[in-house]
Scaffold this motif. Structure first.
Motif, short mmCIF file in Angstrom:
data_model
loop_
_atom_site.label_atom_id
_atom_site.label_comp_id
_atom_site.label_asym_id
_atom_site.label_seq_id
_atom_site.Cartn_x
_atom_site.Cartn_y
_atom_site.Cartn_z
N TYR A 1 -4.56 -8.23 -1.74
CA TYR A 1 -5.52 -8.13 -0.64
C TYR A 1 -6.26 -9.44 -0.38
O TYR A 1 -6.37 -9.87 0.77
CB TYR A 1 -6.53 -7.02 -0.93
CG TYR A 1 -7.61 -6.94 0.12
CD1 TYR A 1 -7.40 -6.24 1.31
CD2 TYR A 1 -8.83 -7.60 -0.04
CE1 TYR A 1 -8.37 -6.18 2.28
CE2 TYR A 1 -9.81 -7.55 0.93
CZ TYR A 1 -9.58 -6.84 2.09
OH TYR A 1 -10.55 -6.80 3.06
N TRP B 1 0.84 -1.21 0.00
CA TRP B 1 0.00 0.00 0.00
C TRP B 1 0.87 1.25 0.00
O TRP B 1 0.52 2.26 -0.65
CB TRP B 1 -0.93 0.01 1.21
CG TRP B 1 -2.11 -0.90 1.09
CD1 TRP B 1 -2.37 -2.02 1.83
CD2 TRP B 1 -3.21 -0.77 0.18
NE1 TRP B 1 -3.56 -2.59 1.44
CE2 TRP B 1 -4.10 -1.85 0.44
CE3 TRP B 1 -3.54 0.14 -0.81
CZ2 TRP B 1 -5.28 -2.02 -0.27
CZ3 TRP B 1 -4.74 -0.03 -1.53
CH2 TRP B 1 -5.58 -1.10 -1.25
N ALA C 1 -3.96 -0.60 4.66
CA ALA C 1 -4.09 0.45 3.64
C ALA C 1 -3.87 1.82 4.25
O ALA C 1 -3.16 2.66 3.70
CB ALA C 1 -5.46 0.36 2.97
N TYR D 1 0.33 4.11 -2.85
CA TYR D 1 -0.22 5.43 -2.52
C TYR D 1 0.80 6.55 -2.62
O TYR D 1 0.42 7.72 -2.54
CB TYR D 1 -0.85 5.40 -1.13
CG TYR D 1 -2.17 4.68 -1.12
CD1 TYR D 1 -3.12 4.92 -2.12
CD2 TYR D 1 -2.47 3.75 -0.14
CE1 TYR D 1 -4.32 4.25 -2.13
CE2 TYR D 1 -3.68 3.08 -0.14
CZ TYR D 1 -4.60 3.34 -1.13
OH TYR D 1 -5.80 2.68 -1.13
#
Length: 579
Positions: free
Chosen positions: A146, A39, A173, A43
């Motif tokens: 996931y 994550w 996350a 991101y």
């Protein structure tokens, strides 16, 4: 309900201890750390979208460049369902652990390559193409991550603690986003804004090589899930998971219910509460990026424990009540919460919106859709388009009044009347005439900004007037809604499908919901605001999606918390799940 076996990690007999064992802690830690790093990688791009727009989409005007940067970010989400299908199939065929290793390797290498990617000024159009390819590879890897993590932890968890245990995966996350923001802030602070914008933005991506090495070491130490091992030993595994999931209505029906009755709404609440909130602070309310990141980090730190709290609560009262309550509260509170955010973060802007009316009067036939992702500077040549685009970039809400055909466009800022210029192009249509370019530049950089400033619109949020505690409180409430819908979702999805197809079946609705409904949220909301003119208009997207999911979930999705996930098969029944 019959069971093939119970988890070997713990004694589930009455009176047995409910404390987490050392083996269970290792399972959760191994699964969570690797997922956090994935994550983080994913991101980084979203948190640096503004800088990436300047580095890779410099051939476009700032508004179109930012939309393209958001679309490149969204590309990773769009491809996630394909990753769910590919890696879900592998996970159900060859095992959870082996699939874990492939996804982390693909994600880590793709992220590191962004750190060394040439920009548009060096490689021209090849630079954004390569960037989008790497985003697609990242999304492909995350699509397989996931479902494996959720399945792996759930298949180790005791029967009546599954919500609490899988909720740790749900924190990854947010923790990954938090890690990305912290690394970016520290790098900015050490290098300074100028150096960071020029080349320092590459360092957080380069750090992924270190995280990749750690993640691979963690994944190599993991053992295969006991449920998968047992299934293999008994020869009960699926020979064609994709065919079972999509070719049998009893399974496909559950996939569709999971998507439209749980995940779609969860996804838009997640991305609104974290990503769109940050975008709103920086791009709409004009809060300094470092300040906005610090405020969001504070809210994330306060809110993250509630993932586990609501996961544990779902073990007691059910997954459905917790998730649906979060969806309903989001629908009812988003507009007042974001308006409160404006008053607390940029009170001068809130006051100007109330006191000064901005009206755009134009022939509707001369106005284009401002949210077009393929728009270039030369595509917006009418005075209406130029006015709309500039107002949106200056965070000025406006009211549109249609005029009869042929009448000139007028823009009223309070008592001040302006006439936006019309753009004119050379005969070949590839650039503005010099005279037009000067008029447009003057209107965008001086005439309209000065008129708004004189009327009371601030150029930036005043740091001295930001109510820091109030902003964190609003962000915390948004975060709390995220934890309500996201904390129990892994357990709910795991419990809807049998072991033989679980990885494939739960990965698809999760990544369709989060990759498409959620991942596209910032892009769609930005386009809606740009075209409509109201700063809050983009919130209708998450409100409508969350509302529709609430209704479908309430009417058609059944409670799953007492389901035995080790059962050979699970069938969807109108009133219950049974083995």
């Amino acid at each position: 309900m019959s069971s093939l076996f119970r988890s070997p990690l713990r004694d589930e007999s009455p009176g047995a201890s409910t404390a987490m064992t050392a083996d269970e802690r290792r399972v959760i830690l191994a699964s969570s750390l690797g997922t956090i790093f994935e994550w983080y990688d994913f991101y980084l791009y979203g948190a640096l979208a503004t800088i990436i727009a300047r580095q890779f989409f410099t051939a476009l005007d700032p508004g179109a460049a930012f939309i393209f940067a958001l679309l490149a970010f969204a590309a990773g989400f769009i491809i996630r369902p394909l990753g769910a299908v590919v890696f879900g199939h592998l996970g159900d065929m060859v095992g959870r652990k082996q699939t874990f290793l492939v996804t982390i390797l693909l994600m880590g290498l793709s992220t590191f390559l962004v750190a060394v990617l040439p920009t548009y000024s060096v490689a021209g159009v090849l630079a954004p193409i390569a960037l989008v390819v790497l985003r697609l590879l990242q999304g492909l890897a995350l699509g397989g991550e996931y479902g494996g993590a959720a399945t792996y932890v759930a298949e180790h968890a005791p029967q009546h603690r599954r919500g609490a245990y899988t909720a740790w995966i749900q924190t990854t996350a947010t923790v990954g986003l938090l890690l990305a923001l912290v690394v970016i802030m520290l790098t900015r602070q050490l290098l300074g804004e100028s150096a960071f914008a020029e080349w320092g933005w590459r360092l957080p991506f380069a750090l992924s090589s270190v995280l990749l090495a750690i993640s691979l070491w963690i994944r190599l130490s993991m053992k295969e899930s006991p449920a998968f091992r047992k299934m293999q030993e008994e020869g009960k595994g699926s020979k064609a998971p994709l065919k079972e999931v999509f070719g049998q209505w009893r399974h496909l029906k559950v996939v569709l219910l999971a998507l439209f009755g749980l995940v779609a709404g969860q996804a838009v609440v997640w991305y609104t509460g974290q990503f769109y909130a940050l975008f709103f602070l920086t791009s709409v309310l004009k809060v300094d990026a470092t300040t906005a990141n610090l405020l969001l980090v504070a809210a994330l730190l306060l809110g993250t424990p509630f993932f586990v709290l609501f996961g544990a609560l779902s073990d007691r009262i059910g997954r459905k009540p917790v998730i649906l309550a979060g969806l309903l509260l989001a629908c009812l509170s988003y507009f007042p919460l974001f308006k409160a955010l404006t008053h607390l973060a940029n009170p001068a802007l809130a006051q100007a919106q109330q006191r000064v009316e901005v009206v755009l009067q134009a022939d509707p036939m001369t106005c284009s859709f401002q949210g077009s992702p393929i728009a270039r500077e030369i595509d917006f040549t009418s005075s209406c388009d130029i006015a709309k685009r500039t107002l949106t970039q200056l965070s000025a809400s406006y009211r549109f009044e249609p005029l009869a055909s042929g009448l000139p466009t007028q823009l009223l800022v309070g008592e001040t009347r302006l006439e936006p210029p019309n753009g004119r192009l050379h005969a070949r249509g590839d650039r503005f005439e010099d005279e037009s370019l000067l008029e447009i530049s003057n209107f965008r950089k001086q005439q309209l900004p000065d008129a708004l400033w004189e009327a009371g619109y601030p150029r930036q949020a005043d740091p001295a007037r930001i109510h820091h505690v109030g902003v964190v409180a609003v962000l915390f409430v948004l975060m709390l809604l995220v934890t309500m819908v996201y904390g129990p979702i892994a357990a709910a999805l795991v419990e809807m499908f049998p072991t033989r197809i679980r990885y494939t079946a739960l990965s698809l609705p999760y990544h369709l919901g989060n990759g498409w409904f959620g991942g596209l949220m910032p892009t769609i909301a930005f386009a809606m605001v740009a075209d409509h003119g109201n700063l809050y208009h983009g919130l209708w997207y998450p409100v409508v999606i969350a509302g529709a999911t609430f209704v479908i979930g309430l009417l058609f999705v059944r409670e799953t918390k007492d389901v035995d996930i080790y059962a050979k098969f699970l069938y969807w029944h109108p009133n219950r799940l049974r083995s």
